[in-house]
Design a protein around this motif. Sequence first.
Motif, PDB file in Angstrom:
ATOM      1  N   TYR A  79       0.897  -1.213  -0.086  1.00  0.00           N
ATOM      2  CA  TYR A  79       0.106  -0.059  -0.096  1.00  0.00           C
ATOM      3  C   TYR A  79       0.962   1.413   0.034  1.00  0.00           C
ATOM      4  O   TYR A  79       0.324   2.235  -0.434  1.00  0.00           O
ATOM      5  CB  TYR A  79      -0.876   0.082   1.227  1.00  0.00           C
ATOM      6  CG  TYR A  79      -1.994   1.151   1.222  1.00  0.00           C
ATOM      7  CD1 TYR A  79      -2.599   1.392   0.158  1.00  0.00           C
ATOM      8  CD2 TYR A  79      -2.495   1.579   2.404  1.00  0.00           C
ATOM      9  CE1 TYR A  79      -3.627   2.491   0.035  1.00  0.00           C
ATOM     10  CE2 TYR A  79      -3.638   2.405   2.573  1.00  0.00           C
ATOM     11  CZ  TYR A  79      -3.998   2.936   1.260  1.00  0.00           C
ATOM     12  OH  TYR A  79      -4.901   3.646   1.406  1.00  0.00           O
ATOM     13  N   ARG A 125      -7.324   0.957  -1.598  1.00  0.00           N
ATOM     14  CA  ARG A 125      -7.849   1.480  -0.082  1.00  0.00           C
ATOM     15  C   ARG A 125      -7.477   0.180   0.649  1.00  0.00           C
ATOM     16  O   ARG A 125      -7.368  -1.009   0.088  1.00  0.00           O
ATOM     17  CB  ARG A 125      -9.412   1.670  -0.233  1.00  0.00           C
ATOM     18  CG  ARG A 125      -9.617   2.863  -1.012  1.00  0.00           C
ATOM     19  CD  ARG A 125      -9.142   4.159  -0.207  1.00  0.00           C
ATOM     20  NE  ARG A 125      -9.465   5.399  -0.735  1.00  0.00           N
ATOM     21  CZ  ARG A 125      -8.818   6.088  -1.575  1.00  0.00           C
ATOM     22  NH1 ARG A 125      -7.604   5.562  -1.957  1.00  0.00           N
ATOM     23  NH2 ARG A 125      -9.058   7.096  -2.369  1.00  0.00           N
ATOM     24  N   GLN A 158     -16.930   9.778   2.409  1.00  0.00           N
ATOM     25  CA  GLN A 158     -15.648   9.554   1.914  1.00  0.00           C
ATOM     26  C   GLN A 158     -15.807  10.159   0.402  1.00  0.00           C
ATOM     27  O   GLN A 158     -14.803   9.986  -0.348  1.00  0.00           O
ATOM     28  CB  GLN A 158     -15.608   8.135   1.372  1.00  0.00           C
ATOM     29  CG  GLN A 158     -15.352   7.095   2.773  1.00  0.00           C
ATOM     30  CD  GLN A 158     -14.305   7.752   3.516  1.00  0.00           C
ATOM     31  OE1 GLN A 158     -13.010   7.704   3.268  1.00  0.00           O
ATOM     32  NE2 GLN A 158     -14.840   8.350   4.689  1.00  0.00           N
ATOM     33  N   ALA A 170     -14.319   1.912   2.052  1.00  0.00           N
ATOM     34  CA  ALA A 170     -13.336   1.604   1.068  1.00  0.00           C
ATOM     35  C   ALA A 170     -13.794   1.575  -0.124  1.00  0.00           C
ATOM     36  O   ALA A 170     -13.170   1.946  -1.199  1.00  0.00           O
ATOM     37  CB  ALA A 170     -12.387   0.499   1.531  1.00  0.00           C
ATOM     38  N   ARG A 196     -15.541   4.816  -2.868  1.00  0.00           N
ATOM     39  CA  ARG A 196     -14.449   5.422  -3.976  1.00  0.00           C
ATOM     40  C   ARG A 196     -14.144   4.855  -5.173  1.00  0.00           C
ATOM     41  O   ARG A 196     -13.107   5.252  -5.945  1.00  0.00           O
ATOM     42  CB  ARG A 196     -13.418   5.998  -2.886  1.00  0.00           C
ATOM     43  CG  ARG A 196     -13.889   7.162  -2.041  1.00  0.00           C
ATOM     44  CD  ARG A 196     -12.758   7.795  -1.127  1.00  0.00           C
ATOM     45  NE  ARG A 196     -11.966   8.549  -1.888  1.00  0.00           N
ATOM     46  CZ  ARG A 196     -11.067   9.466  -1.597  1.00  0.00           C
ATOM     47  NH1 ARG A 196     -10.822   9.184  -0.272  1.00  0.00           N
ATOM     48  NH2 ARG A 196     -10.536  10.134  -2.168  1.00  0.00           N
ATOM     49  N   PRO A 235     -12.245   2.029  -5.503  1.00  0.00           N
ATOM     50  CA  PRO A 235     -10.512   1.771  -5.850  1.00  0.00           C
ATOM     51  C   PRO A 235     -10.347   0.693  -6.947  1.00  0.00           C
ATOM     52  O   PRO A 235     -11.351  -0.220  -6.923  1.00  0.00           O
ATOM     53  CB  PRO A 235     -10.111   1.498  -4.263  1.00  0.00           C
ATOM     54  CG  PRO A 235     -11.290   0.755  -3.854  1.00  0.00           C
ATOM     55  CD  PRO A 235     -12.468   1.530  -4.305  1.00  0.00           C
TER      56      PRO A 235
END
Length: 353
Positions: free
Chosen positions: A74, A106, A128, A174, A177, A179
Amino acid sequence: MVSIPTTPPSCSVPNDVHRDGLPLIHGENLSRSFQAKEPVVAVNGLTFGIAEAQVTAIIGESGSGKSTMLRLIYGLLEPDEGEVRYRGWRVPNPREKLIPGHDAMRMVSQGFDDLNTYANVWDNVASQLPNTDLAVKFSRTEATLHRLRIAHLTKQRIADLSGGEKQRVAIARALVREPEVLLMDEPFNQVDASFRETLQRDIRHIVDETGLTVVLVSHDPAEVLSMADQLIVLRHGHLVAADEPALLYRQPPDSYTARLLAKSNILTNAEASALGIITDATTVIVHPEWLSLEESPHASFHVVDIQFKGFYQVVAVQDTSLSLQVIVSSVTDLRKGMRVSVRIKRFHTNDAS
């Protein structure tokens, strides 16, 4: 599938040069130590590849370096040596990025530190997203809550939820958004066994539906055998094996992997020979379900323990020199002290210790 970018991502490292032909996530010669009274080597010389749109599970005993590896991927930790690349570009470390963590990824950690305990579920997830387009914010939040089966909890405070419900909210936060990669550290720790399989199926469905890449850490390989496309096995910070779960289970490359995945009986050549296995291999691996028992008054083995597991039993048998774990059907009539003969239905040979 997402095409490989020809220009550096927004979180690129200055002067980095793109490398072609790598898997989605590629780690090369990764090492990381931590300072204590003496230096502790968390991971050492890891080289690995993680494919896109798949579930990859990192497994190993406690202290094997699983969580450290996840944080290196990450960009939350800086490696002492080596590098991690995402789509061919180097993942920036904490010194190179104001807010650590790759923009396309994320992470959901073991605790729920990111959750606002006294806000409701909707606000935790919707927060978020920016307020630049409220219609998009509303629709995406609603879709994510439905996908994680928590739309009915919209108005509930986080403080009033169960551990499993909190885990789903953390995952929703998470995913809202959108990812490309979801990283999860022990995601099933606080989920009741009755809800664990449902959550696993939901994550698997999201991967298949959206092309999301999931990398998760688990201390219990049994949790991830059915949902992972690939297992990465760590021991003392070193990479032991990486392959499909079924292949690693049926043909474990060493005794460590065999014990981790199947609590296998690891036999020396002499012990195997005493059971009728003729081989030149120094190590013989026999999973508990690869053995069968039959009552025999004059047999050398006797039953020393029986653990009832529902539709099966884990039976411990031993003779004067050898102890074995055997999985048998619950309908099998066995008693402690009973003399039994042991039959080998299958075994796997391996010269690694």
